[in-house]
Design a protein around this motif. Structure first.
Motif, PDB file in Angstrom:
ATOM      1  N   ARG A 253       0.833  -1.213   0.000  1.00 35.16           N
ATOM      2  CA  ARG A 253       0.000   0.000   0.000  1.00 35.16           C
ATOM      3  C   ARG A 253       0.863   1.257   0.000  1.00 35.16           C
ATOM      4  N   ILE A 254       1.953   1.242   0.762  1.00 35.70           N
ATOM      5  CA  ILE A 254       2.832   2.413   0.831  1.00 35.70           C
ATOM      6  C   ILE A 254       3.427   2.738  -0.528  1.00 35.70           C
ATOM      7  N   PHE A 255       3.904   1.711  -1.224  1.00 38.11           N
ATOM      8  CA  PHE A 255       4.483   1.972  -2.550  1.00 38.11           C
ATOM      9  C   PHE A 255       3.402   2.357  -3.560  1.00 38.11           C
ATOM     10  N   GLU A 256       2.187   1.860  -3.370  1.00 35.66           N
ATOM     11  CA  GLU A 256       1.089   2.278  -4.241  1.00 35.66           C
ATOM     12  C   GLU A 256       0.833   3.775  -4.075  1.00 35.66           C
ATOM     13  N   ILE A 257       0.861   4.254  -2.826  1.00 34.56           N
ATOM     14  CA  ILE A 257       0.661   5.682  -2.561  1.00 34.56           C
ATOM     15  C   ILE A 257       1.813   6.513  -3.130  1.00 34.56           C
ATOM     16  N   LEU A 258       3.046   6.064  -2.862  1.00 29.34           N
ATOM     17  CA  LEU A 258       4.210   6.799  -3.351  1.00 29.34           C
ATOM     18  C   LEU A 258       4.218   6.868  -4.875  1.00 29.34           C
ATOM     19  N   ASN A 259       3.867   5.768  -5.513  1.00 32.10           N
ATOM     20  CA  ASN A 259       3.876   5.733  -6.981  1.00 32.10           C
ATOM     21  C   ASN A 259       2.722   6.542  -7.583  1.00 32.10           C
ATOM     22  N   SER A 260       1.727   6.872  -6.754  1.00 31.21           N
ATOM     23  CA  SER A 260       0.629   7.718  -7.239  1.00 31.21           C
ATOM     24  C   SER A 260       0.993   9.198  -7.162  1.00 31.21           C
ATOM     25  N   GLY A 261       2.140   9.501  -6.533  1.00 28.96           N
ATOM     26  CA  GLY A 261       2.609  10.878  -6.451  1.00 28.96           C
ATOM     27  C   GLY A 261       2.431  11.516  -5.094  1.00 28.96           C
ATOM     28  N   SER A 262       1.858  10.801  -4.114  1.00 30.61           N
ATOM     29  CA  SER A 262       1.635  11.357  -2.788  1.00 30.61           C
ATOM     30  C   SER A 262       2.731  10.934  -1.822  1.00 30.61           C
ATOM     31  N   SER A 263       2.796  11.638  -0.695  1.00 28.59           N
ATOM     32  CA  SER A 263       3.669  11.234   0.403  1.00 28.59           C
ATOM     33  C   SER A 263       2.854  10.440   1.412  1.00 28.59           C
ATOM     34  N   VAL A 264       3.540   9.807   2.369  1.00 24.41           N
ATOM     35  CA  VAL A 264       2.883   8.875   3.294  1.00 24.41           C
ATOM     36  C   VAL A 264       3.300   9.181   4.727  1.00 24.41           C
ATOM     37  N   ALA A 265       2.366   8.997   5.660  1.00 22.87           N
ATOM     38  CA  ALA A 265       2.672   9.072   7.090  1.00 22.87           C
ATOM     39  C   ALA A 265       2.253   7.752   7.733  1.00 22.87           C
ATOM     40  N   LEU A 266       3.206   7.073   8.364  1.00 29.21           N
ATOM     41  CA  LEU A 266       2.918   5.832   9.073  1.00 29.21           C
ATOM     42  C   LEU A 266       2.532   6.183  10.507  1.00 29.21           C
ATOM     43  N   ILE A 267       1.324   5.816  10.913  1.00 29.33           N
ATOM     44  CA  ILE A 267       0.815   6.169  12.234  1.00 29.33           C
ATOM     45  C   ILE A 267       0.622   4.896  13.051  1.00 29.33           C
ATOM     46  N   GLY A 268       1.238   4.861  14.224  1.00 36.51           N
ATOM     47  CA  GLY A 268       1.098   3.678  15.068  1.00 36.51           C
ATOM     48  C   GLY A 268       1.735   3.882  16.423  1.00 36.51           C
ATOM     49  N   GLU A 269       1.384   2.998  17.357  1.00 35.55           N
ATOM     50  CA  GLU A 269       1.895   3.105  18.715  1.00 35.55           C
ATOM     51  C   GLU A 269       3.404   2.871  18.759  1.00 35.55           C
ATOM     52  N   GLU A 270       4.010   3.275  19.876  1.00 35.75           N
ATOM     53  CA  GLU A 270       5.422   2.990  20.104  1.00 35.75           C
ATOM     54  C   GLU A 270       5.646   1.480  20.112  1.00 35.75           C
ATOM     55  N   GLY A 271       6.718   1.029  19.459  1.00 39.12           N
ATOM     56  CA  GLY A 271       7.060  -0.385  19.458  1.00 39.12           C
ATOM     57  C   GLY A 271       6.296  -1.220  18.458  1.00 39.12           C
ATOM     58  N   ILE A 272       5.497  -0.579  17.589  1.00 41.15           N
ATOM     59  CA  ILE A 272       4.693  -1.320  16.627  1.00 41.15           C
ATOM     60  C   ILE A 272       5.493  -1.704  15.386  1.00 41.15           C
ATOM     61  N   GLY A 273       6.701  -1.110  15.227  1.00 39.11           N
ATOM     62  CA  GLY A 273       7.550  -1.483  14.100  1.00 39.11           C
ATOM     63  C   GLY A 273       7.651  -0.439  13.006  1.00 39.11           C
ATOM     64  N   LYS A 274       7.294   0.808  13.294  1.00 46.09           N
ATOM     65  CA  LYS A 274       7.314   1.852  12.266  1.00 46.09           C
ATOM     66  C   LYS A 274       8.726   2.126  11.759  1.00 46.09           C
ATOM     67  N   SER A 275       9.689   2.188  12.674  1.00 40.61           N
ATOM     68  CA  SER A 275      11.072   2.488  12.269  1.00 40.61           C
ATOM     69  C   SER A 275      11.620   1.396  11.353  1.00 40.61           C
ATOM     70  N   SER A 276      11.390   0.151  11.716  1.00 37.09           N
ATOM     71  CA  SER A 276      11.851  -0.969  10.892  1.00 37.09           C
ATOM     72  C   SER A 276      11.164  -0.962   9.535  1.00 37.09           C
ATOM     73  N   LEU A 277       9.879  -0.599   9.522  1.00 32.91           N
ATOM     74  CA  LEU A 277       9.136  -0.527   8.268  1.00 32.91           C
ATOM     75  C   LEU A 277       9.684   0.594   7.386  1.00 32.91           C
ATOM     76  N   LEU A 278       9.999   1.743   7.991  1.00 32.50           N
ATOM     77  CA  LEU A 278      10.617   2.840   7.239  1.00 32.50           C
ATOM     78  C   LEU A 278      11.912   2.380   6.579  1.00 32.50           C
ATOM     79  N   TRP A 279      12.728   1.677   7.359  1.00 27.54           N
ATOM     80  CA  TRP A 279      14.014   1.200   6.846  1.00 27.54           C
ATOM     81  C   TRP A 279      13.798   0.225   5.686  1.00 27.54           C
ATOM     82  N   ALA A 280      12.809  -0.657   5.829  1.00 26.39           N
ATOM     83  CA  ALA A 280      12.525  -1.625   4.770  1.00 26.39           C
ATOM     84  C   ALA A 280      12.074  -0.930   3.488  1.00 26.39           C
ATOM     85  N   ILE A 281      11.274   0.128   3.624  1.00 25.57           N
ATOM     86  CA  ILE A 281      10.832   0.896   2.458  1.00 25.57           C
ATOM     87  C   ILE A 281      12.035   1.483   1.725  1.00 25.57           C
ATOM     88  N   CYS A 282      12.972   2.035   2.488  1.00 27.70           N
ATOM     89  CA  CYS A 282      14.184   2.602   1.867  1.00 27.70           C
ATOM     90  C   CYS A 282      14.981   1.520   1.138  1.00 27.70           C
TER      91      CYS A 282
END
Length: 291
Positions: free
Chosen positions: A85-114
């Protein structure tokens, strides 16, 4: 006997004394002679050979690192639907904000996207990962950003001109830091200006613990809205369900001789609440008891 205990300790990489040498030797023998490999049916749809670690040392706890961001692609688990879904949004021309609790894995997900950006973005962009917890203030932010991009240190219109020939995917972790002293709304306005339009120099992917409109209270003054919320589609990052938790445990234990009991797994599911960091810590402690 004490001399031999010291030698056995060195070989097994675990503490051995003249009174407890039997159990460590038997355990090492069982690990060398047994290899448990789960079937695709056991792992379910989350099975992926990249998710199974190569445990060269049978005494190595497979639930490492128990805390912190996962930067090893082989250690990253699941989140396929979110990544798609994130790459679908990025490829549509928009930016993305990952929203979630602490420890849910957002940082690791950001790294994986990169890590996957090179092969999954339709229009090539240079991925840049920036943890705002390591930035002191606005000046430090611009200095760090320019250094990571390999351009001369600049901000304002000079930065705009310097970035005209660049196409960057800027991943900002812990974006809530922008609410601290030393940061103003101006930096968010600047980021918005650099990220607006399909051919903009920046495309943003942010990680925050709450929706951007709630995070930046100054945006609720009068008719103002959050500059970042205006250009970022928000993607909620939810806890893992029980099926994913079980698949994760099975994958991590695949090349060890340890098998958690059903009672232990049920307890891990309940106590972790599906939070990857909490689950990793609990699994780390559970596995340590087998050693």
């Amino acid at each position: 006997m004490q001399k031999y205990a010291k030698k056995i300790t060195k070989v097994l990489v675990t503490k051995v004394t003249k009174t407890n040498f039997k159990s460590p030797i038997e355990y090492r023998y069982q690990q060398q002679s047994a290899q448990i490999i789960p079937s695709p049916q056991q792992l379910g749809t989350a099975n992926n050979s990249e998710n199974i670690p190569n445990c060269e040392n049978p005494l190595t706890n497979p639930f490492i690192p128990p805390t912190g961001i996962v930067t090893d692609r082989k250690q990253f688990f699941d989140r396929k639907q979110e990544i798609d879904r994130i790459f679908e949004i990025l490829n549509s021309g928009s930016s993305v904000a990952l929203i979630g609790e602490e420890g849910i894995g957002k940082s690791s997900l950001l790294w994986a996207i990169c890590q996957q950006a090179e092969t999954r973005l339709y229009s090539p962009r240079q991925p840049v990962f920036l943890d705002l917890n390591l930035v002191d203030d606005e000046d430090d932010f611009y200095s760090t950003l320019c250094q990571d991009l390999g351009i001369a240190e600049s901000k304002g219109n000079r930065l705009n001109r310097a970035l005209k020939s660049h196409r960057i995917l800027l991943a900002l972790d812990n974006v809530g830091k922008l609410t601290w002293n030393g940061f103003t709304r101006q930096i968010r306005d600047r980021l918005r200006g650099l990220a607006e339009g399909s051919d903009a120099p920046l495309k943003l992917i942010l990680a925050a613990s709450e929706p951007l409109d709630d995070l930046f209270k100054d945006s609720q003054d009068g008719s103002k809205t959050s500059p970042l919320a205006g250009i970022c589609l928000e993607e909620e990052i939810k806890p893992w369900n029980e099926t994913t938790i079980r698949a994760f445990i099975t994958a991590r234990l695949a090349k060890t001789s340890v098998c958690f009991t059903e009672e232990e797994i049920n307890q891990l599911v309940q106590e972790s609440g599906g939070h990857p960091r909490r689950l990793m810590q609990l699994c780390y402690r559970t596995y340590s008891r087998y050693l």
